[in-house]
Motif scaffolding. Structure first.
Motif, PDB file in Angstrom:
ATOM      1  N   ASN A 130       4.026  45.620  18.841  1.00 53.14           N
ATOM      2  CA  ASN A 130       3.758  46.232  19.520  1.00 53.14           C
ATOM      3  C   ASN A 130       5.637  46.671  20.428  1.00 53.14           C
ATOM      4  O   ASN A 130       5.187  47.629  21.264  1.00 53.14           O
ATOM      5  CB  ASN A 130       3.064  44.895  20.423  1.00 53.14           C
ATOM      6  CG  ASN A 130       1.821  44.268  20.305  1.00 53.14           C
ATOM      7  OD1 ASN A 130       0.700  45.583  19.177  1.00 53.14           O
ATOM      8  ND2 ASN A 130       0.992  43.603  20.340  1.00 53.14           N
ATOM      9  N   VAL A 131       5.943  45.615  20.752  1.00 50.26           N
ATOM     10  CA  VAL A 131       7.188  46.303  21.179  1.00 50.26           C
ATOM     11  C   VAL A 131       7.850  47.928  20.894  1.00 50.26           C
ATOM     12  O   VAL A 131       7.788  48.682  20.499  1.00 50.26           O
ATOM     13  CB  VAL A 131       8.421  45.192  21.622  1.00 50.26           C
ATOM     14  CG1 VAL A 131      10.005  45.691  21.702  1.00 50.26           C
ATOM     15  CG2 VAL A 131       7.967  44.476  22.812  1.00 50.26           C
ATOM     16  N   TYR A 132       8.075  47.088  19.093  1.00 49.22           N
ATOM     17  CA  TYR A 132       8.418  48.317  18.361  1.00 49.22           C
ATOM     18  C   TYR A 132       7.813  49.629  18.778  1.00 49.22           C
ATOM     19  O   TYR A 132       7.940  50.740  18.382  1.00 49.22           O
ATOM     20  CB  TYR A 132       8.849  47.860  17.307  1.00 49.22           C
ATOM     21  CG  TYR A 132       9.341  46.860  16.504  1.00 49.22           C
ATOM     22  CD1 TYR A 132      10.751  46.806  17.507  1.00 49.22           C
ATOM     23  CD2 TYR A 132       9.238  45.441  16.261  1.00 49.22           C
ATOM     24  CE1 TYR A 132      11.489  45.587  17.220  1.00 49.22           C
ATOM     25  CE2 TYR A 132      10.273  44.743  16.047  1.00 49.22           C
ATOM     26  CZ  TYR A 132      11.283  44.710  16.268  1.00 49.22           C
ATOM     27  OH  TYR A 132      11.978  43.551  16.481  1.00 49.22           O
ATOM     28  N   GLN A 133       6.595  49.279  18.624  1.00 47.84           N
ATOM     29  CA  GLN A 133       5.584  50.399  18.721  1.00 47.84           C
ATOM     30  C   GLN A 133       5.076  51.241  19.764  1.00 47.84           C
ATOM     31  O   GLN A 133       5.962  52.527  19.791  1.00 47.84           O
ATOM     32  CB  GLN A 133       3.990  50.088  17.574  1.00 47.84           C
ATOM     33  CG  GLN A 133       3.992  49.376  17.003  1.00 47.84           C
ATOM     34  CD  GLN A 133       3.219  50.293  15.801  1.00 47.84           C
ATOM     35  OE1 GLN A 133       3.550  52.382  16.234  1.00 47.84           O
ATOM     36  NE2 GLN A 133       3.448  50.767  14.404  1.00 47.84           N
ATOM     37  N   LEU A 134       5.555  50.561  20.988  1.00 44.39           N
ATOM     38  CA  LEU A 134       5.508  51.425  22.393  1.00 44.39           C
ATOM     39  C   LEU A 134       6.756  52.392  22.268  1.00 44.39           C
ATOM     40  O   LEU A 134       7.558  52.635  23.608  1.00 44.39           O
ATOM     41  CB  LEU A 134       5.389  50.466  23.088  1.00 44.39           C
ATOM     42  CG  LEU A 134       4.051  49.776  23.534  1.00 44.39           C
ATOM     43  CD1 LEU A 134       3.361  48.530  24.070  1.00 44.39           C
ATOM     44  CD2 LEU A 134       2.847  51.218  23.886  1.00 44.39           C
ATOM     45  N   VAL A 135       8.147  51.648  21.921  1.00 43.23           N
ATOM     46  CA  VAL A 135       9.878  51.801  22.318  1.00 43.23           C
ATOM     47  C   VAL A 135      10.153  52.860  20.629  1.00 43.23           C
ATOM     48  O   VAL A 135      10.451  53.739  21.138  1.00 43.23           O
ATOM     49  CB  VAL A 135      10.844  50.756  22.272  1.00 43.23           C
ATOM     50  CG1 VAL A 135      11.741  51.376  22.479  1.00 43.23           C
ATOM     51  CG2 VAL A 135      10.377  49.877  23.435  1.00 43.23           C
ATOM     52  N   ILE A 136       9.298  52.816  19.573  1.00 49.09           N
ATOM     53  CA  ILE A 136      10.209  53.423  18.873  1.00 49.09           C
ATOM     54  C   ILE A 136       9.124  53.597  17.671  1.00 49.09           C
ATOM     55  O   ILE A 136       9.777  54.545  16.661  1.00 49.09           O
ATOM     56  CB  ILE A 136      11.799  52.378  18.215  1.00 49.09           C
ATOM     57  CG1 ILE A 136      10.747  51.837  17.037  1.00 49.09           C
ATOM     58  CG2 ILE A 136      12.317  52.408  19.027  1.00 49.09           C
ATOM     59  CD1 ILE A 136      12.139  50.922  16.202  1.00 49.09           C
ATOM     60  N   GLY A 137       7.688  53.648  17.994  1.00 41.26           N
ATOM     61  CA  GLY A 137       7.040  54.193  17.192  1.00 41.26           C
ATOM     62  C   GLY A 137       7.221  53.063  15.864  1.00 41.26           C
ATOM     63  O   GLY A 137       6.189  54.221  14.967  1.00 41.26           O
ATOM     64  N   GLN A 138       7.209  52.605  15.438  1.00 42.69           N
ATOM     65  CA  GLN A 138       7.351  51.919  13.851  1.00 42.69           C
ATOM     66  C   GLN A 138       6.860  50.437  14.645  1.00 42.69           C
ATOM     67  O   GLN A 138       6.691  49.708  15.275  1.00 42.69           O
ATOM     68  CB  GLN A 138       9.167  51.621  13.446  1.00 42.69           C
ATOM     69  CG  GLN A 138       9.194  52.567  13.667  1.00 42.69           C
ATOM     70  CD  GLN A 138       9.297  54.010  12.390  1.00 42.69           C
ATOM     71  OE1 GLN A 138       9.112  53.394  11.773  1.00 42.69           O
ATOM     72  NE2 GLN A 138       9.363  55.355  13.025  1.00 42.69           N
ATOM     73  N   SER A 139       6.456  49.602  13.355  1.00 46.20           N
ATOM     74  CA  SER A 139       5.714  48.301  13.166  1.00 46.20           C
ATOM     75  C   SER A 139       6.908  47.663  12.846  1.00 46.20           C
ATOM     76  O   SER A 139       6.490  46.532  13.235  1.00 46.20           O
ATOM     77  CB  SER A 139       5.443  48.777  12.261  1.00 46.20           C
ATOM     78  OG  SER A 139       5.266  48.609  10.687  1.00 46.20           O
ATOM     79  N   SER A 140       7.822  47.743  12.743  1.00 47.01           N
ATOM     80  CA  SER A 140       9.106  46.763  13.001  1.00 47.01           C
ATOM     81  C   SER A 140      10.584  47.458  13.368  1.00 47.01           C
ATOM     82  O   SER A 140      10.228  48.658  13.661  1.00 47.01           O
ATOM     83  CB  SER A 140       9.543  46.768  10.995  1.00 47.01           C
ATOM     84  OG  SER A 140       9.732  47.769   9.958  1.00 47.01           O
ATOM     85  N   GLY A 141      11.800  46.662  13.653  1.00 48.98           N
ATOM     86  CA  GLY A 141      12.441  47.055  13.856  1.00 48.98           C
ATOM     87  C   GLY A 141      14.362  46.535  14.070  1.00 48.98           C
ATOM     88  O   GLY A 141      13.485  45.097  13.632  1.00 48.98           O
ATOM     89  N   PRO A 142      14.748  46.894  14.643  1.00 49.95           N
ATOM     90  CA  PRO A 142      15.978  46.085  15.239  1.00 49.95           C
ATOM     91  C   PRO A 142      15.837  44.519  15.583  1.00 49.95           C
ATOM     92  O   PRO A 142      14.515  44.241  16.450  1.00 49.95           O
ATOM     93  CB  PRO A 142      16.701  46.095  15.924  1.00 49.95           C
ATOM     94  CG  PRO A 142      16.106  47.449  16.465  1.00 49.95           C
ATOM     95  CD  PRO A 142      15.287  48.261  15.281  1.00 49.95           C
ATOM     96  N   ARG A 143      16.982  43.610  15.771  1.00 51.91           N
ATOM     97  CA  ARG A 143      15.981  41.843  17.310  1.00 51.91           C
ATOM     98  C   ARG A 143      16.082  42.462  18.098  1.00 51.91           C
ATOM     99  O   ARG A 143      17.529  43.603  18.342  1.00 51.91           O
ATOM    100  CB  ARG A 143      17.514  40.594  16.720  1.00 51.91           C
ATOM    101  CG  ARG A 143      17.971  39.768  14.830  1.00 51.91           C
ATOM    102  CD  ARG A 143      18.819  39.460  15.054  1.00 51.91           C
ATOM    103  NE  ARG A 143      18.059  38.238  15.533  1.00 51.91           N
ATOM    104  CZ  ARG A 143      18.725  37.626  16.753  1.00 51.91           C
ATOM    105  NH1 ARG A 143      19.545  38.573  16.985  1.00 51.91           N
ATOM    106  NH2 ARG A 143      18.068  36.284  17.036  1.00 51.91           N
ATOM    107  N   LEU A 144      15.233  41.631  19.001  1.00 58.88           N
ATOM    108  CA  LEU A 144      14.985  42.602  19.680  1.00 58.88           C
ATOM    109  C   LEU A 144      16.486  43.054  20.488  1.00 58.88           C
ATOM    110  O   LEU A 144      16.353  43.850  21.530  1.00 58.88           O
ATOM    111  CB  LEU A 144      14.053  41.738  20.810  1.00 58.88           C
ATOM    112  CG  LEU A 144      12.824  41.760  21.119  1.00 58.88           C
ATOM    113  CD1 LEU A 144      11.689  40.971  21.553  1.00 58.88           C
ATOM    114  CD2 LEU A 144      12.142  43.413  20.536  1.00 58.88           C
TER     115      LEU A 144
END
Length: 518
Positions: A485-499
């Motif tokens: 949910n964080v990734y979607q709200l911040v970068i529009g992706q379902s995955s990303g780097p470590r928080l």
């Protein structure tokens, strides 16, 4: 034991009194030298390094077969060069500037080898042949041409022909007029070493052995002669040379019976493939990935590591997709263990030492850099700052080799990884969340507002605590759901780097703004 050391020890046992171990490799400069050809020289390189680590003096030679004929015009060379087919590479003009065709492709490859610390003694066969250095051995081959014909016929299914034996000459003769090998020998004076010939261009000429001649031994005879000339004890060869009736076994017989020399130890190497295609790489066709191409994505030590870890007779494919992440992660994991003295397996330890010379190379993680670099607009200073905020201190000299390659890899090979920070709140996505999911996001937002440090385990433990449950499986699922949910709200992706790294790259205030909806 690592395969290179197995070969080195076998050579030492076979030649207990030899002072210098000459190991050879070589190819024709038919076009840009690709990574399949690179396996030829790197195999020899590893054996040389193994011999030297065992206390032996070596001579590492690389022969450019630039007195071979141009057979085919590669895709990246103008079609007009078809008129030069049949000429030696050393006499074909450079399609891209001054000098010769051979010189252009030779220097391209030689310069790429410098990045790997591979420094053989280069031998240019156009120079060697035309200097007259081989003339005495061409005479021997001509004197014994019928025996050579008999050896060649042993390895063929076609019957022996007395007529063909009489007409057989184990040489290529380039025409004095058109400079092509489209010649036929009409007479030969063995005592004078003199040929009369005709050419399809209409020329009738005479050439003699010695001095600056235009005569070259045919491949299988040439290979055997050069083993003897350079006292070679080891040379690898491609799978196409390695069958029962292939070039190596034919040349081996010629070396023994014609030049009285025991053929060197030999190992066949498999061809490499490009992931996603079953086609064989070929310099003459233009279907290639060169060492320089690979160096734009991989550091030299990782390329050497990939080649060293596979036995030469094992095939593998090189891809520039997510394989890059896996290859970097594997190398980084092994090197970290090596630095701590935790690697017990000889194969892995020796592979790292062959690739890196035992040195520890310090760079940021490729996957970490790849996860945030496009987010920060490929800004090198911001990258350094973002890593520093998570407790990872690197100089720009340590960052640049990885960040340069990450940028190239994303932009040219994986543009789908170009990710940007959302500029406005994703209200639509937030409204799709459950009350429980929103509660956890709010807790994370409060943590971001109040937590001063993004490094260390404490910060991540506080994030994990937001999803605390007795059932470990459900807790992991809850954590995964929160991160997604964080990734979607911040970068529009379902995955990303470590928080922590994401927060560092985006900035605390921007993160809080993108996660706040009230």
């Amino acid at each position: 034991m690592h395969w290179a050391y197995e070969i080195a020890k076998r050579l030492i046992e076979k030649h207990p009194t030899k002072e210098v171990f000459t190991c050879a490799s070589g190819i024709s400069p038919s076009g840009s030298v690709h990574i399949g050809n690179f396996r030829e020289i790197v195999t020899t390189f590893f054996v040389v390094k193994a011999l030297e680590s065992l206390g032996k003096e070596t001579r590492f030679i690389f022969s450019w077969d630039d007195f071979d004929r141009l057979r085919k015009v590669p895709q990246n060379v103008p079609a007009s060069f078809e008129r030069f087919v049949g000429m030696p590479y050393s006499d074909v003009p450079n399609p891209f500037g001054e000098g010769s065709y051979a010189h252009y492709f030779e220097k391209e490859f030689e310069q790429s080898l410098q990045a790997f610390g591979i420094q053989p003694e280069f031998i240019y066969q156009s120079v060697e042949y035309q200097s007259g250095r081989y003339s005495d051995y061409i005479r021997i081959a001509l004197k014994k041409r019928k025996e050579i014909y008999e050896i060649l016929m042993r390895f063929k299914s076609s019957p022996f022909s007395s007529e063909q034996s009489e007409a057989f000459f184990p040489i290529t003769l380039y025409c004095d007029s058109c400079n092509k090998d489209t010649t036929a020998i009409s007479a030969f004076n063995e005592e004078l070493g003199q040929f009369e010939y005709t050419c399809t261009c209409g020329n009738e000429g005479v050439q003699s052995l010695g001095g600056k001649n235009r005569i070259k031994l045919n491949w299988k005879v040439d290979w055997a002669m050069r083993w003897m000339m350079e006292d070679v004890v080891f040379e690898p060869g491609g799978r196409d040379h390695s069958s029962a009736t292939g070039s190596y076994n034919v040349s081996k017989a010629i070396a023994k019976e014609i030049f009285d020399y025991e053929a060197p130890d030999y190992i066949a190497y498999e061809f490499l493939g490009l992931k996603g295609t079953n086609e064989k790489m070929s310099s003459s066709s233009g279907n290639v990935l060169t060492p320089n191409d690979l160096l734009l994505v991989y550091t030299p030590e990782i390329i050497l590591f990939m080649f060293a870890k596979y036995k030469p007779n094992a095939s593998f494919h090189i891809g520039l997709d997510d394989d890059v992440l896996r290859n970097y992660s594997e190398f980084e994991r092994y090197q970290s263990a090596y630095a701590k003295g935790l690697i017990k397996e000889d194969d892995i330890r020796l592979t790292l030492e062959l690739a890196c010379g035992g040195s520890i190379i310090r760079h940021p993680s490729f996957s970490q850099v790849a996860s945030i670099f496009s987010l920060i607009g490929f800004n090198y200073e911001l990258l350094q700052t973002s890593l520093s905020r998570t407790g990872q201190e690197f100089t720009m000299e340590e960052i640049n080799p990885i960040s340069d390659r990450v940028a190239h890899w994303i932009i040219y090979w994986n543009p789908h990884r170009l990710v940007s920070i959302n500029q406005v709140n994703n209200v639509l996505y937030y409204n799709s969340l459950t009350t429980e999911q929103r509660r956890k996001l709010n807790e994370l937002t409060e943590l971001l507002r109040n937590e001063t440090s993004l490094s260390g385990d404490s910060f991540m433990n506080q994030i994990y605590a937001i999803c605390e449950e007795d059932d470990k499986k459900r807790m992991r699922e809850s954590q995964k759901d929160l991160f997604q949910n964080v990734y979607q709200l911040v970068i529009g992706q379902s995955s990303g780097p470590r928080l922590p790294l994401l927060i560092s790259a985006v900035g605390r205030e921007k993160m809080v703004k993108l996660l706040t909806f009230s």
